[in-house]
Design a protein around this motif. Structure first.
Motif, short mmCIF file in Angstrom:
data_model
loop_
_atom_site.label_atom_id
_atom_site.label_comp_id
_atom_site.label_asym_id
_atom_site.label_seq_id
_atom_site.Cartn_x
_atom_site.Cartn_y
_atom_site.Cartn_z
N VAL A 81 8.92 6.68 -0.74
CA VAL A 81 8.54 8.04 -1.11
C VAL A 81 7.36 7.96 -2.06
CG1 VAL A 81 9.28 10.19 -2.20
CG2 VAL A 81 10.90 8.88 -0.83
N TYR A 82 6.26 8.57 -1.68
CA TYR A 82 5.04 8.53 -2.49
C TYR A 82 4.24 9.80 -2.26
CZ TYR A 82 0.44 6.99 -4.15
OH TYR A 82 -0.75 6.90 -4.79
N TYR A 83 3.83 10.45 -3.35
CA TYR A 83 3.08 11.70 -3.26
C TYR A 83 1.69 11.57 -3.88
CZ TYR A 83 7.67 13.66 -2.20
OH TYR A 83 8.88 13.91 -1.64
N GLY A 84 1.31 10.36 -4.23
CA GLY A 84 0.03 10.17 -4.90
C GLY A 84 -1.14 10.07 -3.95
N SER A 85 -2.26 9.57 -4.46
CA SER A 85 -3.51 9.59 -3.70
C SER A 85 -4.09 8.20 -3.46
CB SER A 85 -4.54 10.45 -4.42
OG SER A 85 -4.77 9.96 -5.73
N ALA A 86 -3.30 7.15 -3.62
CA ALA A 86 -3.82 5.80 -3.40
C ALA A 86 -4.20 5.61 -1.94
CB ALA A 86 -2.78 4.77 -3.80
N THR A 87 -5.25 4.82 -1.72
CA THR A 87 -5.65 4.49 -0.36
C THR A 87 -5.39 3.01 -0.11
OG1 THR A 87 -7.90 3.99 -1.06
CG2 THR A 87 -7.45 6.23 -0.35
N GLY A 88 -5.28 2.65 1.15
CA GLY A 88 -5.02 1.26 1.49
C GLY A 88 -4.12 1.15 2.70
N SER A 89 -3.50 0.01 2.89
CA SER A 89 -2.60 -0.21 4.03
C SER A 89 -1.29 -0.84 3.57
CB SER A 89 -3.28 -1.11 5.06
OG SER A 89 -4.46 -0.51 5.54
N PRO A 90 -0.59 -0.20 2.66
CA PRO A 90 0.59 -0.85 2.08
C PRO A 90 1.77 -0.99 3.03
CG PRO A 90 0.37 1.39 1.27
CD PRO A 90 -0.87 1.09 2.04
N TRP A 91 1.81 -0.19 4.09
CA TRP A 91 2.95 -0.25 4.99
C TRP A 91 2.61 -0.95 6.30
CZ3 TRP A 91 1.78 3.49 1.61
CH2 TRP A 91 2.76 3.80 0.67
N GLY A 92 1.46 -1.55 6.39
CA GLY A 92 1.04 -2.15 7.64
C GLY A 92 0.39 -1.14 8.56
N ALA A 93 0.29 0.11 8.08
CA ALA A 93 -0.41 1.14 8.86
C ALA A 93 -1.91 0.88 8.79
CB ALA A 93 -0.10 2.52 8.29
N ARG A 94 -2.66 1.45 9.72
CA ARG A 94 -4.11 1.27 9.72
C ARG A 94 -4.75 1.92 8.50
NH1 ARG A 94 -6.09 3.11 15.50
NH2 ARG A 94 -8.12 2.64 14.57
N SER A 95 -4.16 3.03 8.05
CA SER A 95 -4.67 3.65 6.84
C SER A 95 -3.59 4.52 6.22
CB SER A 95 -5.90 4.51 7.15
OG SER A 95 -5.54 5.59 7.99
N VAL A 96 -3.65 4.65 4.92
CA VAL A 96 -2.73 5.52 4.20
C VAL A 96 -3.54 6.30 3.19
CG1 VAL A 96 -0.78 5.63 2.61
CG2 VAL A 96 -0.75 3.99 4.47
N ASN A 97 -3.39 7.60 3.18
CA ASN A 97 -4.16 8.39 2.23
C ASN A 97 -3.40 9.65 1.87
OD1 ASN A 97 -6.12 9.51 0.66
ND2 ASN A 97 -7.41 10.19 2.34
N GLY A 98 -2.52 9.54 0.90
CA GLY A 98 -2.01 10.75 0.30
C GLY A 98 -0.55 11.07 0.38
N PHE A 99 0.15 10.78 1.49
CA PHE A 99 1.52 11.29 1.56
C PHE A 99 2.40 10.40 2.44
CE2 PHE A 99 4.98 14.05 2.88
CZ PHE A 99 5.31 14.69 1.69
N VAL A 100 3.49 9.93 1.84
CA VAL A 100 4.47 9.15 2.58
C VAL A 100 5.82 9.80 2.38
CG1 VAL A 100 5.56 6.90 2.85
CG2 VAL A 100 3.15 7.04 2.24
N ASP A 101 6.51 10.10 3.46
CA ASP A 101 7.81 10.75 3.39
C ASP A 101 8.79 9.94 4.23
OD1 ASP A 101 9.90 12.43 2.98
OD2 ASP A 101 9.19 14.00 4.33
N GLY A 102 9.66 9.21 3.54
CA GLY A 102 10.60 8.36 4.27
C GLY A 102 9.88 7.27 5.02
N TYR A 103 10.08 7.25 6.34
CA TYR A 103 9.46 6.23 7.17
C TYR A 103 8.09 6.66 7.72
CZ TYR A 103 14.16 4.21 7.31
OH TYR A 103 15.37 3.66 6.98
N LEU A 104 7.72 7.91 7.51
CA LEU A 104 6.51 8.45 8.13
C LEU A 104 5.37 8.58 7.14
CD1 LEU A 104 8.09 11.18 10.43
CD2 LEU A 104 7.34 8.88 11.05
N VAL A 105 4.16 8.30 7.62
CA VAL A 105 2.97 8.35 6.80
C VAL A 105 2.06 9.46 7.33
CG1 VAL A 105 0.98 7.05 5.94
CG2 VAL A 105 3.13 5.86 6.44
N TYR A 106 1.68 10.41 6.43
CA TYR A 106 0.83 11.54 6.80
C TYR A 106 -0.48 11.47 6.01
CZ TYR A 106 5.34 13.39 8.39
OH TYR A 106 6.56 13.56 9.00
N SER A 107 -1.45 12.20 6.48
CA SER A 107 -2.73 12.21 5.77
C SER A 107 -2.66 13.06 4.51
CB SER A 107 -3.85 12.71 6.67
OG SER A 107 -3.59 14.04 7.10
N ASP A 108 -1.76 14.07 4.46
CA ASP A 108 -1.61 14.89 3.27
C ASP A 108 -0.26 15.59 3.29
OD1 ASP A 108 -1.82 17.32 4.85
OD2 ASP A 108 -4.00 17.00 4.88
#
Length: 224
Positions: free
Chosen positions: A172-199
């Motif tokens: 669970v993360y609501y911040g604005s860090a960028t990078g690939s912490p979950w092995g996803a191609r990109s992460v920017n802004g919003f992670v809810d459970g197992y799913l990664v969204y752009s915002d």
């Protein structure tokens, strides 16, 4: 025979110094560290590598130590618990790498950074609290902590390294860090459970955690 009888029941104990201002004592698997400086490369070079490193089960770090540095407890495979005092400001590169018996770690509010590979392959870790003081989490910091089922990352974190939480189940993360912490191609802004969204609107679905197994429901908010 007499020497053997005298030795029976005697505590297993070793002690020594590290640097100018650190002392350590290892008695029956309990390692106590005291002093007033950074704890750099502690067990890797200081505690006898072959005879005692694997015997460490508990670590007590007393007030005065300011950081847990490079490879401090690298490969202490029998370590199950550690007490980190307030005043420690950083957990460094590979600090707990391969501590495969460590089940929990409480990170104090004084810590601002968690380094690359800091808790890599701590496969028995089931809980961790990341305080609001932390602003950066390094590359593969919690990679392959398979039993870490839930992690809340505070919004204070602005830097998350590549694969920092790879193979960790629920983030669970609501911040604005960028990078690939979950092995996803990109992460920017919003992670809810197992799913990664752009915002936070959850309209642009970027990825699913690689640790997820089973059936997944994509919410109706997703448009792309």
């Amino acid at each position: 025979m007499l020497a053997l009888m005298v030795g029976i029941g005697k505590a297993s104990a070793e002690s020594g110094t590290c640097g100018d201002n650190l002392t350590w004592d290892l008695t029956d698997g309990i390692l106590t560290i005291s002093g007033t400086e950074e704890m750099e490369n502690f067990s890797y070079n200081t505690v006898p590598w072959y005879s005692s490193r694997s015997a460490i089960t508990t670590v007590n770090i007393e007030n005065g130590v300011t950081s847990i540095g490079y490879c401090a407890f690298y490969g202490c495979s029998s370590l199950t618990s550690i007490a980190i005092p307030n005043g420690v400001t950083s957990i460094g590169y590979c600090a707990f790498y391969g501590c495969s018996s460590l089940t929990s770690i409480a990170i104090p509010n004084s810590v601002t950074s968690i380094g690359d590979y800091a808790l890599y392959y701590c496969i028995s870790l089931t809980s961790v609290t990341i305080p609001n003081s932390v602003t950066s989490i390094g590359m593969s910091a919690f990679n392959s902590c398979w039993h870490l089922t839930s992690v809340t990352i505070p919004n204070s974190v602005t830097s998350i390294g590549y694969y920092a939480f790879y193979n960790v189940c629920n983030i669970v993360y609501y911040g604005s860090a960028t990078g690939s912490p979950w092995g996803a191609r990109s992460v920017n802004g919003f992670v809810d459970g197992y799913l990664v969204y752009s915002d936070e609107t959850k309209t642009n679905l970027l990825a699913c955690s690689s640790a997820f197994v089973g059936e997944l429901t994509i919410p109706n908010s997703v448009t792309s």
